[in-house]
Each structure stands twice: as structure tokens, then as C-alpha cells.
Motif scaffolding. Structure first.
Motif, PDB file in Angstrom:
ATOM      1  N   SER A 351     -10.649 -13.110   7.380  1.00  0.00           N
ATOM      2  CA  SER A 351     -10.048 -12.926   6.060  1.00  0.00           C
ATOM      3  C   SER A 351      -8.533 -12.999   6.083  1.00  0.00           C
ATOM      4  O   SER A 351      -7.920 -13.546   5.159  1.00  0.00           O
ATOM      5  CB  SER A 351     -10.501 -11.591   5.456  1.00  0.00           C
ATOM      6  OG  SER A 351     -11.781 -11.700   4.878  1.00  0.00           O
ATOM      7  N   VAL A 352      -7.889 -12.450   7.130  1.00  0.00           N
ATOM      8  CA  VAL A 352      -6.426 -12.529   7.133  1.00  0.00           C
ATOM      9  C   VAL A 352      -5.979 -13.976   7.293  1.00  0.00           C
ATOM     10  O   VAL A 352      -4.994 -14.409   6.667  1.00  0.00           O
ATOM     11  CB  VAL A 352      -5.815 -11.605   8.215  1.00  0.00           C
ATOM     12  CG1 VAL A 352      -5.909 -12.199   9.607  1.00  0.00           C
ATOM     13  CG2 VAL A 352      -4.362 -11.278   7.889  1.00  0.00           C
ATOM     14  N   GLN A 388       4.010 -13.322  10.791  1.00  0.00           N
ATOM     15  CA  GLN A 388       4.645 -12.350   9.888  1.00  0.00           C
ATOM     16  C   GLN A 388       3.699 -11.892   8.782  1.00  0.00           C
ATOM     17  O   GLN A 388       3.652 -10.695   8.455  1.00  0.00           O
ATOM     18  CB  GLN A 388       5.924 -12.947   9.282  1.00  0.00           C
ATOM     19  CG  GLN A 388       7.039 -13.161  10.292  1.00  0.00           C
ATOM     20  CD  GLN A 388       7.368 -11.908  11.076  1.00  0.00           C
ATOM     21  OE1 GLN A 388       7.513 -10.820  10.505  1.00  0.00           O
ATOM     22  NE2 GLN A 388       7.481 -12.044  12.392  1.00  0.00           N
ATOM     23  N   LEU A 389       2.940 -12.809   8.207  1.00  0.00           N
ATOM     24  CA  LEU A 389       2.013 -12.406   7.143  1.00  0.00           C
ATOM     25  C   LEU A 389       0.862 -11.564   7.698  1.00  0.00           C
ATOM     26  O   LEU A 389       0.364 -10.665   7.012  1.00  0.00           O
ATOM     27  CB  LEU A 389       1.471 -13.624   6.401  1.00  0.00           C
ATOM     28  CG  LEU A 389       2.401 -14.237   5.357  1.00  0.00           C
ATOM     29  CD1 LEU A 389       1.672 -15.321   4.563  1.00  0.00           C
ATOM     30  CD2 LEU A 389       2.942 -13.185   4.398  1.00  0.00           C
ATOM     31  N   ILE A 393       0.270  -8.104   5.859  1.00  0.00           N
ATOM     32  CA  ILE A 393      -1.021  -7.805   5.238  1.00  0.00           C
ATOM     33  C   ILE A 393      -1.635  -6.574   5.888  1.00  0.00           C
ATOM     34  O   ILE A 393      -2.133  -5.671   5.193  1.00  0.00           O
ATOM     35  CB  ILE A 393      -1.964  -9.018   5.354  1.00  0.00           C
ATOM     36  CG1 ILE A 393      -1.456 -10.176   4.487  1.00  0.00           C
ATOM     37  CG2 ILE A 393      -3.392  -8.637   4.952  1.00  0.00           C
ATOM     38  CD1 ILE A 393      -2.130 -11.508   4.778  1.00  0.00           C
ATOM     39  N   SER A 394      -1.600  -6.510   7.205  1.00  0.00           N
ATOM     40  CA  SER A 394      -2.214  -5.406   7.934  1.00  0.00           C
ATOM     41  C   SER A 394      -1.533  -4.076   7.645  1.00  0.00           C
ATOM     42  O   SER A 394      -2.176  -3.021   7.651  1.00  0.00           O
ATOM     43  CB  SER A 394      -2.174  -5.683   9.441  1.00  0.00           C
ATOM     44  OG  SER A 394      -2.824  -6.898   9.755  1.00  0.00           O
ATOM     45  N   GLU A 397       2.561  -4.181   3.515  1.00  0.00           N
ATOM     46  CA  GLU A 397       4.000  -4.164   3.307  1.00  0.00           C
ATOM     47  C   GLU A 397       4.486  -5.488   2.722  1.00  0.00           C
ATOM     48  O   GLU A 397       3.872  -6.530   2.892  1.00  0.00           O
ATOM     49  CB  GLU A 397       4.727  -3.934   4.642  1.00  0.00           C
ATOM     50  CG  GLU A 397       4.505  -2.570   5.251  1.00  0.00           C
ATOM     51  CD  GLU A 397       5.162  -2.424   6.617  1.00  0.00           C
ATOM     52  OE1 GLU A 397       5.266  -1.284   7.086  1.00  0.00           O
ATOM     53  OE2 GLU A 397       5.561  -3.461   7.214  1.00  0.00           O
ATOM     54  N   ASP A 398       5.645  -5.417   2.041  1.00  0.00           N
ATOM     55  CA  ASP A 398       6.366  -6.593   1.549  1.00  0.00           C
ATOM     56  C   ASP A 398       5.416  -7.522   0.779  1.00  0.00           C
ATOM     57  O   ASP A 398       4.524  -7.048   0.076  1.00  0.00           O
ATOM     58  CB  ASP A 398       7.049  -7.311   2.712  1.00  0.00           C
ATOM     59  CG  ASP A 398       8.002  -6.397   3.470  1.00  0.00           C
ATOM     60  OD1 ASP A 398       8.686  -5.601   2.809  1.00  0.00           O
ATOM     61  OD2 ASP A 398       8.035  -6.462   4.714  1.00  0.00           O
ATOM     62  N   PHE A 399       5.592  -8.837   0.914  1.00  0.00           N
ATOM     63  CA  PHE A 399       4.729  -9.760   0.168  1.00  0.00           C
ATOM     64  C   PHE A 399       3.269  -9.579   0.536  1.00  0.00           C
ATOM     65  O   PHE A 399       2.378  -9.705  -0.306  1.00  0.00           O
ATOM     66  CB  PHE A 399       5.166 -11.208   0.431  1.00  0.00           C
ATOM     67  CG  PHE A 399       4.192 -12.231  -0.064  1.00  0.00           C
ATOM     68  CD1 PHE A 399       3.958 -12.405  -1.422  1.00  0.00           C
ATOM     69  CD2 PHE A 399       3.458 -13.008   0.831  1.00  0.00           C
ATOM     70  CE1 PHE A 399       3.030 -13.342  -1.892  1.00  0.00           C
ATOM     71  CE2 PHE A 399       2.540 -13.941   0.388  1.00  0.00           C
ATOM     72  CZ  PHE A 399       2.326 -14.106  -0.977  1.00  0.00           C
ATOM     73  N   GLY A 400       2.981  -9.255   1.788  1.00  0.00           N
ATOM     74  CA  GLY A 400       1.593  -9.102   2.238  1.00  0.00           C
ATOM     75  C   GLY A 400       0.823  -8.047   1.493  1.00  0.00           C
ATOM     76  O   GLY A 400      -0.416  -8.076   1.464  1.00  0.00           O
TER      77      GLY A 400
END
Length: 616
Positions: A351-352, A388-389, A393-394, A397-400
Motif C-alpha cells: 500500500s505505501v 521520503q514519502l 506516510i509511516s 507527517e507533512d504531505f504524507g
């Protein structure tokens, strides 16, 4: 107790900090066998209505079957089941390593967690002693450090440990559970459910041996099947190559995701990611789960370049697909680093990877800009975007953080066009096998009880000639590439086989790769239990388990209206093996429903329910 079972369910109520042991009815074991099927029936009985995955009434169920007691080949597998935060309905994930057999050795068939602790805790189970311990010092650790720290605290380096990372703590919907730093219950967000209960880890040690009906026969069959499966996987290269050995052949068949499912062919990329380059670049060696003659997991060692140096667990085929070819990344070291980060932080690599690919596509189409991403240009093939994503995501944070609840909820925040671009079924990102290549995957994905899953119905491997189920009418002559005849029947039959394997529980690679027949599996089951099942009885048990899961789907709002595929799966390739081909889903679903004994709404008929002995 029944042979092969303790008939014991350990219930832990984290809200009240109490534990109790309950008896599992033998009739339930004969009907559902164990694993995901038994856990699904427990969910159905204890949660009669739709709930939110993070509601404290949600159950997190770790379920074994009869194959976790003796040293059955592939018997390290077990199931983790709960209402999924990704799909909002039945979710299950399987893992291996040594945790499942150890729970069995502790004297339990099932561990059921309910309620929510008022602070971080972990469980320490040593046979009949069950402790709920404070986990404040564990909170914030990654999965690997959690396993190491728990073992140090309890003074047992051999303890089997299940752990979540920061992603599970922060309720990232795709959070996974790590077992012994080796195997991962990745799909459906079981780690997020565990984190919502403030449960950081479960350590288990067992010193018991479950009785079997015929010890000599069981021992004889185990020895024979270990030898036969081991010889088969050495001969076909599966032992040496593991799942990365699939990359080139899958890409050649149009089965591997390219550029988040918009691309058609990329043979050079698949070649670099697959074996032998994978094995050479990562110094990869087989890493078996307990009792396993296959060793599909890879232990890797990378020394250079320094930014990718690691001693870790290598990415599997699915991860190479979604973090590799789906992103136009062809360096196995890059994928290995992203895989390691995801494993340690505790998220599903499938999924990531899909989330990163979806974001790259949205950026390419102008649906996202650097104003949205914090200045990051989400370009295809960029290793740093993946790394970075994965971290963002994990960590939520930030855009993730936009992906905290899944890919589909993220798309809804972006635009209606973005929603149409998500490759999912029931909200679960599609794995690295393409229904435009293997048509039988189309009805299988559309009706999958946990969402799209090639391993809960491995029909693509039948189409590719990997294995057959002659006892259930699936042979080499059953289907052909790009033809709709018998595809509905084959999808349903393979789903029942997947349900059966996740009930016993046994790794499907013993069958699909190890050439273990349904007749062999039945003989092993009967020797352990003393029952007199036929292969037909086994498949009926698989069907019963699958139907229970379908009833949970229906309860939660899924039926024929949602038995669909995303728009991308009707986008024909312009080149390659599947050029100009799209699956005729409507006709195949009609055949599928008819074969299953479901009505036009996708509900099992009363006759079907009566045949399976199920009540609604």
C-alpha cells in the motif's frame, strides 16, 4: 481437547485489564478448521453490527489452526483478523516466522484482544501465565527495536514477539504487525487496530505439545512432504530465487504493475529488479519461517553505496512491483532501503508503494503541485521521493499525512479525477498482479472479502501453469489466457482454496510452488485430527469460511454494487502480451454468482446457506 487443537481461546480485555480462557466448541473446529475462517465467525458472532475499526469493541484476533502444532511444512503461518481501518469490513492478514507455532505451544489456538488500554501496554504470555505490562518505554520504538527491547526486558532472546512501529501507534490505516523482525502481517491495517488499543507488543513462549491423533503417521507424512517439497523448490529455482524470481516472467505476461498501472511493458526494469541481479546486488540468501522447506523470504546484506547500506529482510515480489516497476524505479537497493524503512516504521509495503505511485501520477497530471507536497517534486523514478514519502506516510507527517486513512480517502481530498485514478477494491490497494493479464483475477479481486488479493484466490498461478486443483475440477484445460469461459468457477474455487489454507493455517507456497496436492493436505489434516475428511470436505470448509467473510462484507454495506474493478483495470495496453485486452467482468461475475449459489445482489441464497450450515 481435540487432536491438533487445545480448544482454548485466550481472551484479553485491555479496558478492564483482565484475561480469561474459553473453550472452543469442537463442532466449530470441524466446520471452520481454524485461522481466518474461525476468526471470521467469531467476529460475526461478537460484532453483529457495523462498527468503526478503531472502536474499542473491535476484536483483534490472532488465530492458528491444526498445522501450527506439529512441524508441518509451511505450518508457521497464522492469521490476524479484525474489522479493517482500510476497508471498514472483514480484514485479515497472514504472517509466519515462529510466532504462530509458539502461541500454539503455549496452549492456545486463538488469542483475542478486545477493549482499549488507558496507556501503552504489552502482553507477556508464558504458557498459562499471562501478564499485561506497562509499555511506556517501548512507545515510539520501531518494530525491530521493540522486538529486541521486549526480549531483553523479559530475559528471553528466543521469545516470539509481535510488535507495531510508530505507524501503528499513530493509527496510520495501512500499519502492519511485525513478527520476530522477520515476517509481517501487512495488509488491511492490523497494526493500526493494535495501536488503537494501545497494545505495543505481544511476547510468547510455550513449552507444550498439542496431541495428534496418529503420531507415527503424522511424523511419516511430515518427513515425506518436507523432502518432496524441498526437492521441488530446489528443482524449480524457488528456493534459490524466492519471489523476486517472478519479476521477469510476470512482466512478460503483462502481470506486473508499470507506472502505477498506466504503463504496458518495462522488461529492462523487471530484469534489474529480479533475479539474478537482485540476488547479486543484495547478497540475498533464503530465510525460512519455522518448519519451512522453501525459504521464500530473503536475508540481505548491502555495504555500498553507504546511503543504502543495511543488514535486513529483502523485498518480496509484491514490494518490487509496487515500490519498483509501479514507480519506474529499477534499482533493487533503492527498493530494499524503502522496504526496510517501511518494515521498521511498520507499514504495508504494497500500500505505501501504491500511495507513492498514485501521488506521482497526480503530480504528473497537475492534480498536485509543490505547494501541496512541501516543495517536493514527485517525479517518476526518483528514489528520494519513494524514501521520503515512505517516511512521511509511516509517521503521519507533512504531505504524507494525507494518506493516513488510506489511498482512497486521500484521493477524495485531492479531486474527483484523483478518485477515479485509484487502483483499489473496497479501498484496499491492488497487489502486483494484473487482472488484465489473468482474467480470473477480475472476479476474484472484485469479490475479495478483504479487498483485492491474489493470495486469497491464487487463480493467476493456475492460468500461468503454476499449479492446479484437480480434486476440485481445476486442471490445465480449465481456462486459457484472455478467455472468459470457466473463469468465474476458477476464481471461486481458488478463493475457497485460499480460505482453506488460511484456516489450516498453511503457507500457499507449499501448494503453489511446492507441488503439494489437496489430497496431500487432506492426508496431513486427518493424521493430525483423527477425522475422516475428504478433499471435497476440505473445500467445503474453505467455502464455508469464505461465505462467512462475505456475510460480514454484506453486513458492512458491500454486495453486488461494490463487486467492481477500478477504471484502470479496463484500460487496455497498447503493446505487450495483454495489448487490446480487458476483462469482461460482467459476464464473469454472472458465472461466478451462479457457481457460488448467490443471487443477483451478490447475497448467498438460502439454499447455499443451508448447505453450508450457516445462519444469518
Amino acid at each position: 481437547m481435540s487432536n491438533g487443537y487445545w480448544q482454548r481461546l485466550l481472551r484479553v480485555d485491555l479496558s478492564n485489564r483482565t484475561t480469561s480462557v474459553e473453550t472452543i466448541d469442537e463442532n466449530d473446529l470441524k466446520r471452520f478448521i481454524g485461522g481466518a475462517s474461525l476468526a471470521g465467525e467469531i467476529l460475526r458472532r461478537e460484532l453483529p453490527g457495523k462498527i468503526d475499526a478503531y472502536d474499542e469493541t473491535n476484536r483483534l484476533i490472532f488465530a492458528t489452526g491444526p498445522f501450527q502444532g506439529p512441524a508441518v511444512p509451511g505450518g508457521a503461518k497464522f492469521s490476524v483478523v479484525a474489522v479493517s481501518p482500510v476497508t471498514g469490513t472483514f480484514g485479515d492478514s497472514a504472517a509466519g516466522a515462529s510466532w504462530g507455532p509458539t502461541l500454539k505451544d503455549a496452549g492456545y489456538d486463538v488469542l483475542l484482544i478486545e477493549g482499549t488500554s488507558d496507556g501503552p501496554v504489552y502482553l507477556n504470555i508464558v504458557d498459562d501465565e499471562v501478564e499485561i505490562r506497562d509499555a511506556a518505554e517501548l512507545w515510539g520504538l520501531d518494530t525491530s527495536d521493540t522486538v529486541d527491547t521486549v526480549r531483553r526486558i523479559i530475559g528471553d532472546e528466543q521469545a516470539a514477539v509481535a510488535a507495531i512501529g510508530p505507524a501503528g501507534e499513530r493509527r496510520v490505516a495501512i500499519a502492519c504487525i511485525a513478527f520476530d523482525k522477520h515476517s509481517f502481517a501487512g495488509r488491511c491495517g492490523m497494526g493500526a487496530v493494535m495501536g488503537s488499543k494501545n497494545l505495543k507488543a505481544v511476547a510468547v513462549k510455550g513449552t507444550k505439545s498439542v496431541p495428534v491423533a496418529d503420531p507415527e503417521k503424522t511424523k511419516e507424512l511430515i518427513k515425506r512432504f518436507q523432502k518432496e517439497i524441498g526437492e521441488e523448490v530446489r528443482e524449480n529455482g524457488f528456493r534459490a530465487d524466492g519471489t523476486p524470481g517472478l519479476c521477469e516472467s510476470a512482466e512478460a505476461l503483462g502481470d506486473m504493475p508499470i507506472k502505477y498501472w498506466d504503463g504496458d511493458v518495462w522488461p529492462e526494469g523487471a530484469k534489474k529488479l529480479g533475479t539474478p541481479n537482485y540476488t547479486e546486488q543484495l547478497n540475498a540468501k533464503p530465510l525460512p519461517c519455522k518448519y519451512c522447506p522453501v525459504g521464500c523470504h530473503r536475508k540481505i546484506s548491502v555495504s555500498e553505496p553507504a546511503e543504502y547500506a543495511m543488514e535486513s529482510i529483502g523485498p518480496e515480489y509484491e514490494t518490487l512491483g509496487l515500490m519498483g516497476t509501479a514507480l519506474m524505479i529499477d534499482d533493487p537497493k533503492v527498493v530494499a532501503m524503502a522496504n526496510d524503512i517501511a518494515n521498521r516504521l511498520g507499514v504495508d509495503t504494497i500500500s505505501v508503494g501504491a500511495m507513492v505511485g498514485f501521488a506521482m501520477e497526480c503530480f504528473e497530471k497537475g492534480l498536485l503541485t509543490t505547494d501541496d507536497t512541501g516543495g517536493m517534486e514527485l517525479k517518476w523514478g526518483d528514489p528520494q521521493v519513494l524514501i521520503q514519502l515512505t517516511k512521511q506516510i509511516s509517521r503521519r507527517e507533512d504531505f504524507g499525512a494525507i494518506f493516513a486513512d488510506g489511498t482512497l480517502p486521500a484521493a477524495k481530498k485531492i479531486s474527483p479525477e484523483a478518485v477515479e485514478n485509484v487502483a483499489h477494491c473496497k479501498g484496499l490497494d491492488i497487489p502486483a498482479h494484473d487482472p488484465r493479464s489473468c482474467f480470473s483475477l477480475a472476479p476474484s479481486y472484485a469479490t475479495g472479502t478483504r479487498g483485492a488479493c491474489h493470495f486469497r484466490g491464487p487463480c493467476e498461478d493456475v492460468e500461468m501453469g503454476g499449479f492446479y486443483i484437480p480434486e476440485a475440477g481445476v486442471t490445465k484445460e480449465t481456462t486459457k489466457f484472455f478467455e472468459k469461459d470457466n473463469q468465474g468457477m476458477m476464481a471461486a474455487t481458488c478463493q475457497d482454496l485460499g480460505s482453506l489454507s488460511n484456516s489450516l493455517v498453511v503457507c500457499l507456497f507449499m501448494i503453489d510452488g511446492g507441488d503439494w496436492s489437496l489430497t496431500d493436505v487432506t492426508a496431513m489434516f486427518n493424521a493430525i485430527t483423527g477425522w475422516d475428511f475428504t478433499p471435497e470436505d476440505m473445500m467445503t470448509a474453505g467455502q464455508r469460511g469464505f461465505t462467512v467473510q462475505r456475510l460480514l462484507n454484506i453486513r458492512d454495506g458491500y454486495d453486488a454494487k461494490t463487486d467492481v474493478l477500478p477504471k484502470k483495470m479496463f484500460q487496455a495496453a497498447k503493446e505487450g502480451m495483454r495489448a487490446e485486452k480487458v476483462p469482461p467482468l460482467k459476464e464473469m461475475l454472472e458465472d461466478y454468482y451462479s457457481f457460488r449459489g448467490w443471487n443477483a445482489d451478490g447475497h448467498p441464497s438460502q439454499e447455499t446457506l443451508d448447505k453450508l450450515g450457516l445462519e444469518v
